[in-house]
Design a protein around this motif. Structure first.
Motif, PDB file in Angstrom:
ATOM      1  N   GLY A 151      23.553 -37.050 -68.160  1.00  0.00           N
ATOM      2  CA  GLY A 151      22.359 -36.017 -68.432  1.00  0.00           C
ATOM      3  C   GLY A 151      21.044 -36.310 -67.501  1.00  0.00           C
ATOM      4  N   MET A 182      21.744 -34.808 -64.004  1.00  0.00           N
ATOM      5  CA  MET A 182      21.850 -33.332 -64.044  1.00  0.00           C
ATOM      6  C   MET A 182      20.465 -32.788 -64.001  1.00  0.00           C
ATOM      7  SD  MET A 182      25.216 -31.778 -66.280  1.00  0.00           S
ATOM      8  CE  MET A 182      24.624 -32.751 -67.837  1.00  0.00           C
ATOM      9  N   ASN A 183      19.407 -33.476 -64.568  1.00  0.00           N
ATOM     10  CA  ASN A 183      18.142 -32.978 -64.693  1.00  0.00           C
ATOM     11  C   ASN A 183      17.431 -33.497 -63.438  1.00  0.00           C
ATOM     12  OD1 ASN A 183      17.488 -31.805 -67.499  1.00  0.00           O
ATOM     13  ND2 ASN A 183      18.529 -33.616 -67.850  1.00  0.00           N
ATOM     14  N   GLN A 219      23.167 -28.791 -68.490  1.00  0.00           N
ATOM     15  CA  GLN A 219      22.328 -29.841 -69.363  1.00  0.00           C
ATOM     16  C   GLN A 219      22.339 -29.356 -70.922  1.00  0.00           C
ATOM     17  OE1 GLN A 219      21.405 -32.585 -69.330  1.00  0.00           O
ATOM     18  NE2 GLN A 219      20.140 -32.765 -71.109  1.00  0.00           N
ATOM     19  N   THR A 260      23.270 -32.419 -74.222  1.00  0.00           N
ATOM     20  CA  THR A 260      21.964 -32.252 -75.275  1.00  0.00           C
ATOM     21  C   THR A 260      22.550 -32.478 -76.584  1.00  0.00           C
ATOM     22  OG1 THR A 260      20.626 -30.922 -73.736  1.00  0.00           O
ATOM     23  CG2 THR A 260      20.176 -31.021 -75.967  1.00  0.00           C
ATOM     24  N   ASP A 314      18.139 -35.897 -74.660  1.00  0.00           N
ATOM     25  CA  ASP A 314      19.136 -35.882 -73.774  1.00  0.00           C
ATOM     26  C   ASP A 314      20.193 -36.748 -74.194  1.00  0.00           C
ATOM     27  OD1 ASP A 314      19.970 -35.908 -70.827  1.00  0.00           O
ATOM     28  OD2 ASP A 314      19.480 -37.762 -70.956  1.00  0.00           O
ATOM     29  N   GLY A 341      16.048 -37.878 -69.193  1.00  0.00           N
ATOM     30  CA  GLY A 341      16.593 -36.405 -68.827  1.00  0.00           C
ATOM     31  C   GLY A 341      15.965 -35.251 -69.534  1.00  0.00           C
ATOM     32  N   PHE A 370      13.975 -32.557 -67.001  1.00  0.00           N
ATOM     33  CA  PHE A 370      14.102 -31.102 -67.134  1.00  0.00           C
ATOM     34  C   PHE A 370      12.694 -30.209 -67.396  1.00  0.00           C
ATOM     35  CE2 PHE A 370      14.222 -27.099 -69.698  1.00  0.00           C
ATOM     36  CZ  PHE A 370      15.483 -26.600 -69.394  1.00  0.00           C
TER      37      PHE A 370
END
Length: 833
Positions: free
Chosen positions: A638, A641-642, A664, A679, A685, A694, A698
């Motif tokens: 998580g 990816m953010n 995400q 999520t 996250d 995370g 975002f």
């Protein structure tokens, strides 16, 4: 003085309040209770935290207080390191990495502590007999007011629970009500995973008290007979019940309320923690005093004071990305469907949820948000729920300045200042170095030695990264007094780098050795053997810190000899290099693996959060950074990816950043959910498990898609995805002390921006479409410019237009650039031409 400072900053911008975001867009809501902790809803006031499950019959409220950590004051330096340092450096230059790794484990990693875990206080349990068969259920977390509400119907009676952790009164307040009199009956008790004493107060039969101590903890690397570090944090958690009507009775360990019309419960938690060296407070008196003070107010006043305090922060930023039919669904369904549908308001809600979490977990004067922010259900949580400073702790604070929550940044600044004290002994004893050092992990006791093994802990530049935040905050506030207060910590971190850098034999570059590129190793090695010398991330961090320390010293007119020493060192640092796969090299040697999908992309620190890699200044490195992201791929844990959302935004590719948002915002944690990062139903996250970084990543990533101010100009809508063709935002901020009162776009094109200067100075704007001034009076006259001694060059009302081609394989849109001189408090209104 502030005008002078503004000229030395990177140009920046932010936004003020100009429109209303519909309240329903600022709510997380569900039609069923939480089935587990990852579906419960978080509330917090920076110090107190709770996860609310919302079960009508058996309510569970899991509790936290941000100073309840295992162990007590201690150090974890390994003095054997200094003697082994020359040998390990020699092994690295001889290519004997396994031997160097083994020696690092033996001589560098702490023998006394692996760091202490953050702990749960326990649980408050409210049991309502006969409330199992309910209808019309709803639970809502209102981000606009920071209040959690549960409603349901039982036997024709409508029941309501309202819960909030008061920012102003330092207690959790729970109000239970019904639409008919005499219908509220329940029992209340508390428990903790480890033994604790639960009893009714001897002074008041309406008060239930749970007391205990934090856990002992020891380094599992030590022999079984070795002593643990004793748990020294004493806590007191108490609940007071005030019914309207009905009666209260008690047993040894619970309170029972019968046939009340309504009930208010005050929950207070306190510890003996004063600071990382002092545990002399009286938790019992503190916990009691909080409730006594709160009781002086009626419920409406408690709610008003709490929400007013909170809104002062939250309402600074409003965001509207559009609406869709998906908004009628519960939040968990919206998360599940996000990547396959159109739900722009969910992205805006996710953004604002990150701001809510930061306000709720990081308040001035308190502790910094840890790996789970404030919310932790365990005594031994994953990764200790500590401060992992090889990205995760820093990531928590990426949204603080840009989303107008600068005050929330303060606890991290305080943490860095405290580490700069404890880390001096570590630098001297382990490395024979000046200044201060910390490694990849710390805790409330401000340990600074390496932990968890060489694969993770052999990284002496944790303090180098943390110190960037000291300067970053200044970039937004331009406050010389603040800069003066943090300069000693910056200087100490720079002094460590200067004294620890060594010359490598091939090119004569000055490098950090030994080190790692967190938490990763080059191609061809055992995964655990990642020890190295002169990693790209370290080179970037050292360059940044030394450059910023010079700038700070010059602004403060101090340390001329240090400035000279740094300026002589900077040209000797290694350059960033492009390798055989057209990638930005992660190590000094060209040993990257293009098939590697590791979650850490540490060498892209130079792209984000730093500004060392730019399409306008070094396009080859810009493309090489882009190639790294393509080679690593999108799917990851998580937080990773953010981070990539931020990176793709810096690559000015809004569509790819939005694609990562879809990766995400996918529902995980349920039996039918996909595996991997994503999520949870409560919008937290999933690494997995839960890591709060995370969520914060975002929020910062979405901000980077709308406004960037790191690269010499305020770039408006730099990475807007096609899907957000229309929208508006206010309240964002950027470097240089600029605010945007409003920014609006339509058909993917900026139509209006109102920019306010809080420090004065030149405001440079970059836009993909041509703009004009709504009123020529927005510009300073030539006479005003000439009268201001801080403007050194002539200014023009005419836009400067530049077209940028990045490389043979990568083009960017042409941009329009505007230089606008401003005075303090002046607003500039720009509209589409």
């Amino acid at each position: 003085m502030k005008l002078k400072i503004a000229l030395l900053l990177f140009w920046g911008v932010g936004l003020g309040t100009c429109f209303s975001q519909e309240s329903k867009d600022l709510k997380l809501w569900y039609d069923a209770p939480a089935s587990d902790w990852n579906e419960a809803l978080p509330i917090g006031n920076g110090r107190l935290g709770a996860m609310v499950f919302g079960n009508p019959a058996h309510e569970n409220i899991q509790l936290n207080e941000n100073t309840l950590w295992a162990g007590g004051p201690h150090r974890n330096d390994n003095p054997k390191a200094k003697e082994a340092l020359p040998k390990i450096r020699t092994l690295l230059f001889e290519g004997k990495f396994s031997e160097a790794h083994k020696l690092a484990n033996e001589k560098f990693i702490s023998e006394t502590s692996v760091g202490m875990p953050y702990e749960t206080v326990g649980n408050l349990r409210l049991n309502f007999p006969g409330h199992e068969s309910y209808t019309n259920y709803s639970r809502v977390l209102d981000l606009e007011n920071a209040v959690n509400t549960i409603t349901y119907t039982m036997d024709g009676v409508q029941f309501k629970r309202e819960l909030f952790t008061s920012f102003t009164d330092q207690v959790m307040v729970i109000k239970l009500s019904a639409n008919k009199k005499g219908k509220i009956s329940f029992s209340a008790t508390m428990d903790r995973p480890e033994p604790a004493k639960v009893s009714v107060s001897t002074e008041n039969n309406n008060v239930l008290v749970m007391t205990g101590w934090s856990s002992d903890n020891k380094n599992k690397r030590l022999p079984a007979e070795s002593p643990a570090i004793k748990g020294q944090v004493e806590f007191d958690a108490r609940i007071k019940v005030i019914p309207e009507g009905g009666k209260v009775t008690s047993t040894n360990n619970q309170l029972v309320v019968s046939k009340a019309n309504s009930v208010i419960l005050y929950l207070s938690i306190a510890t003996n923690f004063v600071n990382y060296q002092d545990l002399s407070a009286d938790p019992h008196k503190k916990a009691e005093a909080y409730i006594i003070e709160a009781e002086k107010k009626d419920y409406q006043q408690l709610v008003h004071d709490h929400t007013s305090f909170y809104k002062n922060y939250f309402n600074r930023v409003r965001l509207n990305l559009g609406k869709s039919e998906a908004a009628k669904n519960t939040t968990d369904i919206r998360i599940k469907n996000f990547s396959t549908g159109f739900d722009p308001s969910l992205a805006a809600l996710y953004f604002q949820f990150g701001r809510y979490l930061l306000i709720s977990s990081s308040q001035p004067g308190g502790q910094a948000a840890n790996l789970q922010g404030l919310w932790c259900k365990d005594l031994t949580p994953p990764w200790k729920s500590a401060y992992t400073v090889n990205i995760n702790t820093q990531m928590n604070y990426w949204p603080s300045e840009v989303t107008n929550l600068s005050e929330m940044h303060d606890p991290l600044i305080d943490l860095v200042k405290e580490l700069s004290v404890t880390g001096q002994k570590t630098a001297a004893d382990m490395y024979g170095a000046e200044g201060w050092v910390t490694h990849h992990n710390t805790d409330i006791w401000r340990i600074t030695g390496p932990v968890d093994g060489a694969t993770w802990g052999m990284w002496p530049t944790g303090g180098t990264w943390l110190s960037q935040h000291l300067w970053e905050k200044y970039m937004f506030n331009g406050d010389v007094n603040y800069l003066s207060s943090v300069y000693p910590a910056m200087k100490g971190a720079a002094e460590f780098c200067l004294s620890f850098l060594m010359e490598e034999p091939t090119n004569g570059w000055l490098i950090i050795s030994p080190t790692i590129s967190p938490e990763h190793g080059p191609k061809g090695r055992d995964k655990s053997v990642n020890i190295a010398a002169g990693t790209t991330m370290d080179n970037q961090l050292v360059f940044d810190l030394l450059t910023k320390t010079v700038a700070a010293a010059k602004l403060l007119d101090t340390d001329k000899e240090l400035i000279q020493r740094i300026e002589q060192t900077l040209p000797k640092l290694p350059p960033m290099q492009v390798g055989q796969y057209n990638q930005l090299q992660e190590w000094m040697q060209d040993v990257d693996d293009p098939e590697d999908k590791h979650r850490h992309v540490s060498h892209l620190y130079g792209l984000y959060p730093s500004n060392l890699i730019s399409p306008y200044r070094n396009p080859e490195l810009f493309e090489a950074a882009r190639n790294i992201l393509i080679q690593r791929g999108d799917p990851s844990t998580g937080w990773s990816m953010n981070w990539k959302i931020n990176l793709w935004a810096r690559l000015l590719d809004g569509n790819h950043a939005y694609k990562l948002m879809g990766d995400q915002i996918k529902l995980v944690g349920r039996p039918d959910s996909p595996k991997g990062g994503g999520t949870y139903a409560n919008m937290l996250d999933a690494h997995p498990p839960f890591q709060i970084d995370g969520n914060f990543g975002f929020t910062s990533g979405l901000t980077e898609m709308l406004v960037q101010s790191h690269d010499g100009a305020i770039h408006l809508l730099p990475a807007l995805p096609d899907v957000w063709s229309e929208g508006k935002v206010n309240g964002l901020r950027a470097r240089g002390g600029f605010e945007i009162a409003s920014m609006q776009w339509k058909d993917g094109v900026l139509v209006k921006a109102v920019i306010k200067s809080t420090l004065g100075g030149n405001c440079r704007i970059r836009s993909y479409n041509e703009l004009k001034f709504e009123d020529e009076k927005d510009l300073m006259t030539a006479q005003e410019i000439n009268q201001n001694p801080f403007y050194q060059t002539p200014k023009t009302k005419k836009a400067l237009v530049s077209k940028t081609v990045i490389s043979k394989s990568l083009e960017l849109k042409p941009t329009y650039v505007y230089d606008i001189p401003t005075t303090i408090g002046q607003e500039i209104v720009l509209i589409k031409k």
